[in-house]
Design a protein around this motif. Structure first.
Motif, PDB file in Angstrom:
ATOM      1  N   GLU A 174       0.931 -10.705  -1.464  1.00 12.92           N
ATOM      2  CA  GLU A 174      -0.483 -11.050  -1.531  1.00 12.92           C
ATOM      3  C   GLU A 174      -0.737 -12.551  -1.651  1.00 12.92           C
ATOM      4  O   GLU A 174      -1.525 -13.115  -0.889  1.00 12.92           O
ATOM      5  CB  GLU A 174      -1.135 -10.322  -2.727  1.00 12.92           C
TER       6      GLU A 174
ATOM      7  N   ARG B 142      -6.317  -7.936  -0.060  1.00 10.41           N
ATOM      8  CA  ARG B 142      -5.636  -6.651  -0.299  1.00 10.41           C
ATOM      9  C   ARG B 142      -5.990  -5.622   0.758  1.00 10.41           C
ATOM     10  O   ARG B 142      -5.155  -4.818   1.156  1.00 10.41           O
ATOM     11  CB  ARG B 142      -6.014  -6.105  -1.680  1.00 10.41           C
TER      12      ARG B 142
ATOM     13  N   LEU C 169       2.732  -3.684  -0.735  1.00  7.68           N
ATOM     14  CA  LEU C 169       1.700  -4.395   0.016  1.00  7.68           C
ATOM     15  C   LEU C 169       2.284  -5.713   0.515  1.00  7.68           C
ATOM     16  O   LEU C 169       2.187  -6.740  -0.157  1.00  7.68           O
ATOM     17  CB  LEU C 169       0.483  -4.662  -0.867  1.00  7.68           C
TER      18      LEU C 169
ATOM     19  N   ILE D 251      -5.625   9.180  -1.998  1.00  8.24           N
ATOM     20  CA  ILE D 251      -6.427   8.677  -3.112  1.00  8.24           C
ATOM     21  C   ILE D 251      -5.553   7.884  -4.072  1.00  8.24           C
ATOM     22  O   ILE D 251      -5.875   6.765  -4.453  1.00  8.24           O
ATOM     23  CB  ILE D 251      -7.130   9.837  -3.847  1.00  8.24           C
TER      24      ILE D 251
ATOM     25  N   SER E  99      -2.575   6.560  -3.490  1.00  8.88           N
ATOM     26  CA  SER E  99      -1.908   5.400  -2.892  1.00  8.88           C
ATOM     27  C   SER E  99      -2.868   4.247  -2.669  1.00  8.88           C
ATOM     28  O   SER E  99      -2.444   3.126  -2.429  1.00  8.88           O
ATOM     29  CB  SER E  99      -1.248   5.786  -1.574  1.00  8.88           C
ATOM     30  N   SER E 100      -4.161   4.511  -2.744  1.00 12.26           N
ATOM     31  CA  SER E 100      -5.118   3.428  -2.514  1.00 12.26           C
ATOM     32  C   SER E 100      -5.552   2.778  -3.830  1.00 12.26           C
ATOM     33  O   SER E 100      -6.443   1.948  -3.836  1.00 12.26           O
ATOM     34  CB  SER E 100      -6.335   3.956  -1.758  1.00 12.26           C
ATOM     35  N   GLN E 101      -4.925   3.165  -4.912  1.00 11.85           N
ATOM     36  CA  GLN E 101      -5.255   2.564  -6.203  1.00 11.85           C
ATOM     37  C   GLN E 101      -4.150   1.587  -6.581  1.00 11.85           C
ATOM     38  O   GLN E 101      -3.025   1.994  -6.858  1.00 11.85           O
ATOM     39  CB  GLN E 101      -5.369   3.647  -7.288  1.00 11.85           C
ATOM     40  N   PHE E 102      -4.500   0.328  -6.615  1.00 17.16           N
ATOM     41  CA  PHE E 102      -3.501  -0.679  -6.928  1.00 17.16           C
ATOM     42  C   PHE E 102      -3.821  -1.326  -8.252  1.00 17.16           C
ATOM     43  O   PHE E 102      -4.958  -1.703  -8.518  1.00 17.16           O
ATOM     44  CB  PHE E 102      -3.457  -1.757  -5.844  1.00 17.16           C
ATOM     45  N   ASP E 103      -2.788  -1.474  -9.036  1.00 18.98           N
ATOM     46  CA  ASP E 103      -2.999  -2.066 -10.346  1.00 18.98           C
ATOM     47  C   ASP E 103      -2.931  -3.582 -10.285  1.00 18.98           C
ATOM     48  O   ASP E 103      -3.657  -4.279 -10.947  1.00 18.98           O
ATOM     49  CB  ASP E 103      -1.935  -1.550 -11.310  1.00 18.98           C
ATOM     50  N   ASP E 104      -2.051  -4.088  -9.478  1.00 21.15           N
ATOM     51  CA  ASP E 104      -1.832  -5.529  -9.468  1.00 21.15           C
ATOM     52  C   ASP E 104      -1.269  -5.942  -8.123  1.00 21.15           C
ATOM     53  O   ASP E 104      -1.139  -5.139  -7.211  1.00 21.15           O
ATOM     54  CB  ASP E 104      -0.897  -5.940 -10.604  1.00 21.15           C
ATOM     55  N   ALA E 105      -0.942  -7.199  -8.038  1.00 19.56           N
ATOM     56  CA  ALA E 105      -0.534  -7.764  -6.755  1.00 19.56           C
ATOM     57  C   ALA E 105       0.835  -7.277  -6.299  1.00 19.56           C
ATOM     58  O   ALA E 105       1.243  -7.562  -5.184  1.00 19.56           O
ATOM     59  CB  ALA E 105      -0.540  -9.286  -6.849  1.00 19.56           C
ATOM     60  N   THR E 106       1.544  -6.551  -7.146  1.00 20.87           N
ATOM     61  CA  THR E 106       2.857  -6.070  -6.720  1.00 20.87           C
ATOM     62  C   THR E 106       2.728  -4.970  -5.691  1.00 20.87           C
ATOM     63  O   THR E 106       3.680  -4.641  -5.000  1.00 20.87           O
ATOM     64  CB  THR E 106       3.641  -5.477  -7.898  1.00 20.87           C
ATOM     65  N   GLY E 107       1.533  -4.401  -5.603  1.00 27.18           N
ATOM     66  CA  GLY E 107       1.352  -3.306  -4.668  1.00 27.18           C
ATOM     67  C   GLY E 107       1.782  -1.974  -5.231  1.00 27.18           C
ATOM     68  O   GLY E 107       1.751  -0.969  -4.543  1.00 27.18           O
ATOM     69  N   ASN E 108       2.218  -1.959  -6.483  1.00 23.42           N
ATOM     70  CA  ASN E 108       2.573  -0.677  -7.083  1.00 23.42           C
ATOM     71  C   ASN E 108       1.319   0.158  -7.297  1.00 23.42           C
ATOM     72  O   ASN E 108       0.284  -0.360  -7.706  1.00 23.42           O
ATOM     73  CB  ASN E 108       3.263  -0.903  -8.437  1.00 23.42           C
TER      74      ASN E 108
END
Lengths: 219, 219
Positions: A64, A85, A99, B155, B157-166
């Motif tokens: 990102e 994103r 990502l 649903i 997989s489209s929720q990202f917590d942070d820039a790691t993409g996890n």
């Protein structure tokens, strides 16, 4: 012949109308990469330079923050985190859980961005740096999407600038998001309407699967 | 009989299954207000108190910051700005251009939130404060929505917590957004499928109009 049956009249301003075929295709570059995953010789050198300057040559991918750096290097400054994103989500390799973009995906993104930017500049007729509802309608029309006025109003009315609830014209990154979403949803609809009748029969599962990816929380 | 033809098997854990009618209706309070726009006598006093404590008794409406105050007063702390705007957009009077809620809309929102909160607490079985994919599936099933696994995965997989993409499990406000969107899209689909066949024929305009309101930029 326009795609949507209830399409508005063609505005007189459309002297440079594209022919039918061009209006239904939005050219993405074909796969320019060998199996090595490196950039092909046909890739514009600015794309390679921006990828490398952001650190992509070390890991082979842009995450990102690296993508923000690369896009800024390419002249796309001030793009919201949400949009970054969104672009990562849309352009990453399907099935890739992280990502991040490799050279192939980044090249596709850059070519697409250049087309959206040219579209924005062309239809932002008053050079305000923002696109109003009429300009947006014309831009979508150029792409081959005859959006009914009600849908355009929905798009505009869902863009809020601040807590006052006042709606605003679209700056480039919101235009980009709206455009990519409208384009993608329209293409998915057309897959289910191969005869271009303007109607598609969808199962509940198909309908939900078409829509859910675009209602993600990208922030 | 489940709504979606490809629905998964009923988990054994569903001893308290609702009957068919209840599973397809999600009770909203009927209009409890007189034409004066004041709260009716049946309104829960906590709702009136939170509305007034946030300043709603002065203007007759709650704007974004007032709504955050009122919800915090009611025990909903830490809800993201995006979710607050989403709630304003969904619950404001149709046609109202300002993002604000009057007593009637605020009462509906509070009653709805209480139901979503109870649903969240009931299906967050490990009391983690987050809902994972299996818990989410069970919660939607309870609501009468048999989401296919592929949609649930979208649903999540489209929720990202942070820039790691996890990807991450859903906290309450993301659960709320997802739940309201799934519920609303499903209800709109069912309007076009009155015979509960699992299929609906949609025009392009209808399809876009169903979807676009949920793709807004609420941030």
């Amino acid at each position: 012949m326009a795609y949507a049956p209830s399409a508005p009249e063609l505005p007189e301003s459309f002297g440079q109308q594209l022919d039918q075929e061009a209006r239904y295709t939005y050219a993405y570059p074909t796969n320019q990469l060998g199996s090595s995953g490196m950039f092909s010789a046909e890739t514009h050198p600015d794309i390679v330079t921006s990828f490398e300057s952001a650190g992509g040559n070390r890991s082979g991918f842009l995450d990102e923050s690296e993508l923000r750096h690369a896009l800024s290097f390419s002249g796309y400054q001030g793009i919201r985190n949400r949009t970054i994103r969104f672009l990562l989500f849309i352009y990453k390799t399907p099935g890739e859980s992280l990502l991040r973009l490799g050279p192939k995906e980044y090249t596709e993104l850059c070519n697409s961005l250049a087309q959206w930017r040219a579209m924005f500049d062309r239809y932002d007729r008053d050079r305000s740096g923002k696109m109003n509802a009429l300009e947006l309608r014309d831009a979508f029309y150029h792409l081959g999407y005859m959006l009914p006025t009600s849908v355009l109003q929905l798009i505009i009315s869902s863009q809020f600038d601040d807590a006052t609830g006042n709606t605003v014209d679209l700056c480039f990154d919101r235009f980009l998001e709206c455009g990519m979403i409208v384009k993608s949803l329209t293409e998915k609809f057309k897959e289910k309407d191969p005869g271009y009748t303007g109607y598609a029969t969808l199962s509940y599962d198909t309908f939900m699967s078409m829509v859910i990816p675009f209602i993600a929380s990208y922030d």
